[in-house]
Motif scaffolding. Sequence first.
Motif, mmCIF file in Angstrom:
data_model
loop_
_atom_site.group_PDB
_atom_site.id
_atom_site.type_symbol
_atom_site.label_atom_id
_atom_site.label_comp_id
_atom_site.label_asym_id
_atom_site.label_seq_id
_atom_site.Cartn_x
_atom_site.Cartn_y
_atom_site.Cartn_z
ATOM 1 N N CYS A 46 1.273 -1.159 0.073
ATOM 2 C CA CYS A 46 -0.369 -0.016 0.487
ATOM 3 C C CYS A 46 0.754 0.747 -0.211
ATOM 4 C CB CYS A 46 -1.100 -0.364 1.716
ATOM 5 S SG CYS A 46 -2.636 -1.027 1.272
ATOM 6 N N ALA A 47 1.962 1.406 0.229
ATOM 7 C CA ALA A 47 2.641 1.960 0.955
ATOM 8 C C ALA A 47 3.326 2.562 -0.647
ATOM 9 C CB ALA A 47 4.188 1.964 2.071
ATOM 10 N N ILE A 48 3.770 1.608 -1.743
ATOM 11 C CA ILE A 48 4.612 1.910 -2.717
ATOM 12 C C ILE A 48 3.219 2.222 -3.714
ATOM 13 C CG2 ILE A 48 5.057 0.283 -4.543
ATOM 14 C CD1 ILE A 48 6.103 -1.821 -2.736
ATOM 15 N N ILE A 49 2.180 1.668 -3.619
ATOM 16 C CA ILE A 49 1.031 2.040 -4.059
ATOM 17 C C ILE A 49 0.882 3.475 -4.359
ATOM 18 C CG2 ILE A 49 -1.580 2.080 -5.147
ATOM 19 C CD1 ILE A 49 -0.879 -1.186 -4.259
ATOM 20 N N TYR A 50 0.661 3.736 -2.813
ATOM 21 C CA TYR A 50 0.332 5.155 -2.533
ATOM 22 C C TYR A 50 1.964 6.287 -3.205
ATOM 23 C CZ TYR A 50 -0.630 9.578 0.336
ATOM 24 O OH TYR A 50 -0.955 10.681 0.402
ATOM 25 N N ASN A 51 2.620 6.178 -3.330
ATOM 26 C CA ASN A 51 3.599 6.959 -3.438
ATOM 27 C C ASN A 51 3.749 7.227 -4.521
ATOM 28 O OD1 ASN A 51 5.238 8.803 -1.053
ATOM 29 N ND2 ASN A 51 4.475 6.426 -0.057
ATOM 30 N N PHE A 52 3.529 5.750 -5.378
ATOM 31 C CA PHE A 52 4.159 6.073 -6.808
ATOM 32 C C PHE A 52 2.221 6.955 -8.116
ATOM 33 C CE2 PHE A 52 7.282 2.344 -7.181
ATOM 34 C CZ PHE A 52 7.935 2.938 -8.334
ATOM 35 N N SER A 53 1.149 6.835 -7.200
ATOM 36 C CA SER A 53 0.677 7.144 -7.771
ATOM 37 C C SER A 53 0.415 8.637 -7.437
ATOM 38 C CB SER A 53 -1.091 6.892 -7.153
ATOM 39 O OG SER A 53 -0.971 7.487 -5.821
ATOM 40 N N GLY A 54 1.835 9.550 -6.732
ATOM 41 C CA GLY A 54 1.921 11.164 -6.925
ATOM 42 C C GLY A 54 3.248 11.697 -7.353
ATOM 43 N N ILE A 55 3.361 10.500 -8.321
ATOM 44 C CA ILE A 55 4.871 11.498 -9.081
ATOM 45 C C ILE A 55 4.075 11.540 -10.909
ATOM 46 C CG2 ILE A 55 5.982 11.147 -7.019
ATOM 47 C CD1 ILE A 55 6.740 8.861 -9.767
ATOM 48 N N GLU A 56 5.323 12.162 -10.868
ATOM 49 C CA GLU A 56 5.735 11.762 -12.430
ATOM 50 C C GLU A 56 7.319 11.492 -12.777
ATOM 51 O OE1 GLU A 56 4.162 12.833 -14.921
ATOM 52 O OE2 GLU A 56 2.899 13.847 -14.029
ATOM 53 N N PHE A 57 6.159 9.954 -13.648
ATOM 54 C CA PHE A 57 7.721 9.114 -13.623
ATOM 55 C C PHE A 57 8.076 9.123 -15.177
ATOM 56 C CE2 PHE A 57 8.701 4.982 -15.154
ATOM 57 C CZ PHE A 57 9.826 4.169 -13.744
ATOM 58 N N ASP A 58 9.586 9.085 -15.196
ATOM 59 C CA ASP A 58 10.235 9.129 -16.432
ATOM 60 C C ASP A 58 11.381 7.453 -16.609
ATOM 61 O OD1 ASP A 58 12.194 9.283 -17.755
ATOM 62 O OD2 ASP A 58 12.710 11.476 -17.264
ATOM 63 N N LEU A 59 11.334 7.144 -17.298
ATOM 64 C CA LEU A 59 11.806 5.658 -17.637
ATOM 65 C C LEU A 59 13.514 5.517 -17.445
ATOM 66 C CD1 LEU A 59 10.331 4.534 -21.063
ATOM 67 C CD2 LEU A 59 9.656 3.835 -18.706
ATOM 68 N N SER A 60 13.532 7.081 -17.612
ATOM 69 C CA SER A 60 16.096 7.041 -16.364
ATOM 70 C C SER A 60 15.853 6.979 -15.743
ATOM 71 C CB SER A 60 16.044 8.714 -17.183
ATOM 72 O OG SER A 60 15.226 9.055 -16.307
ATOM 73 N N LEU A 61 14.550 6.783 -14.262
ATOM 74 C CA LEU A 61 14.692 6.774 -13.365
ATOM 75 C C LEU A 61 14.779 5.343 -13.039
ATOM 76 C CD1 LEU A 61 12.266 8.407 -11.677
ATOM 77 C CD2 LEU A 61 13.773 9.304 -12.032
ATOM 78 N N LEU A 62 15.044 4.320 -14.061
ATOM 79 C CA LEU A 62 14.747 2.456 -13.928
ATOM 80 C C LEU A 62 16.327 2.738 -13.482
ATOM 81 C CD1 LEU A 62 12.673 1.297 -16.221
ATOM 82 C CD2 LEU A 62 12.618 1.414 -14.159
ATOM 83 N N ALA A 63 17.549 3.030 -13.955
ATOM 84 C CA ALA A 63 18.815 3.748 -13.923
ATOM 85 C C ALA A 63 18.983 2.982 -12.132
ATOM 86 C CB ALA A 63 19.407 4.680 -14.283
ATOM 87 N N LEU A 64 18.188 3.557 -11.582
ATOM 88 C CA LEU A 64 18.003 3.225 -9.946
ATOM 89 C C LEU A 64 18.181 1.726 -9.528
ATOM 90 C CD1 LEU A 64 16.374 6.396 -8.568
ATOM 91 C CD2 LEU A 64 19.004 6.012 -8.856
#
Length: 313
Positions: A46-64
């Motif tokens: 639920c913590a993962i769902i809640y925080n992902f739902s509130g951001i603009e995602f960039d595929l470059s972040l997959l480097a993390l």
Amino acid sequence: MEDILYRAASYLLMIGLGASLKRAGVFQDRDFKVLAKIMLSITLPCAIIYNFSGIEFDLSLLALTGMGLGCGLIFVGVAAVECAVLKRKREIPFDMINLSGYNIGNFSMPFAQSFLGPMGVVAISLFDTGNAVICNGGSKAFAELVKRGREREKRPGQVLVSCAASIGRTMIRSVPFDTYVVMILLAAFHIPLPKLITVFAGNVSQANAFVAMLMIGVGFKLDVKGGGFVHVVRIILTRYAVTGVLLAVSYWGLPLPLEMRQALVVALLSPVASANPAFTESLGEDFQLASTVNSISMLISIAGITAALVIML
């Protein structure tokens, strides 16, 4: 700074509460698994769902995600080289498991939830996605390859295939990992979740910190016998010496936004993976020693993360 110290102290009290209730007989060893199931199957997703739902995602972040996997592999390699140099080759399987991996979901995520914004939580989640490969059997695969190869029970190829299949099964059955993957895909394709789900997830995620810290307290163990003390000290010193180098590179050397670099600091200061003692036991190595390494690293990580947050925020 005062708020950070009070919150860190409250986490210590939660851990102390769990340990005290176990000593008083309210909790038993078996209750650790119950609390772990609640956290891994409900509050953490639920913590993962809640925080992902509130951001603009960039595929470059997959480097993390690649960084999370890479850091785990570094510790596996350090364990092999250190034991070879010190002529303690019989300890390589134990060290490969107990030097590597990060306990992020159980331990560091509550800190990220409390002190970092949604982007920080997403950054640490992406790091944990790569880290999951090591924590869910990757380190055990390398350790088993060394041990079985030494005992000549199986060919290296057979060990690799068997371990790869085991890692795959473990990751597919991991609710947090599956949640990471689903939320990454939804965020990448800009598919919003229904508001009811995000509100529900937000409410449940507030319990994640308490459940995680209570669980840690119930599972806390310190049991070192004979020459094990020296072994524990060596592992802890090696772990945090390498961590110091990784911290310096991540915080001062990476061209990432400040909030993401702060999240990496919290991730890198996480204790060793919570599954390490179980993997250690499955290979016939010293379970109690592995549990002690795990518990000591938690205490060090609480102090380290708290100090880092005071400095950074």
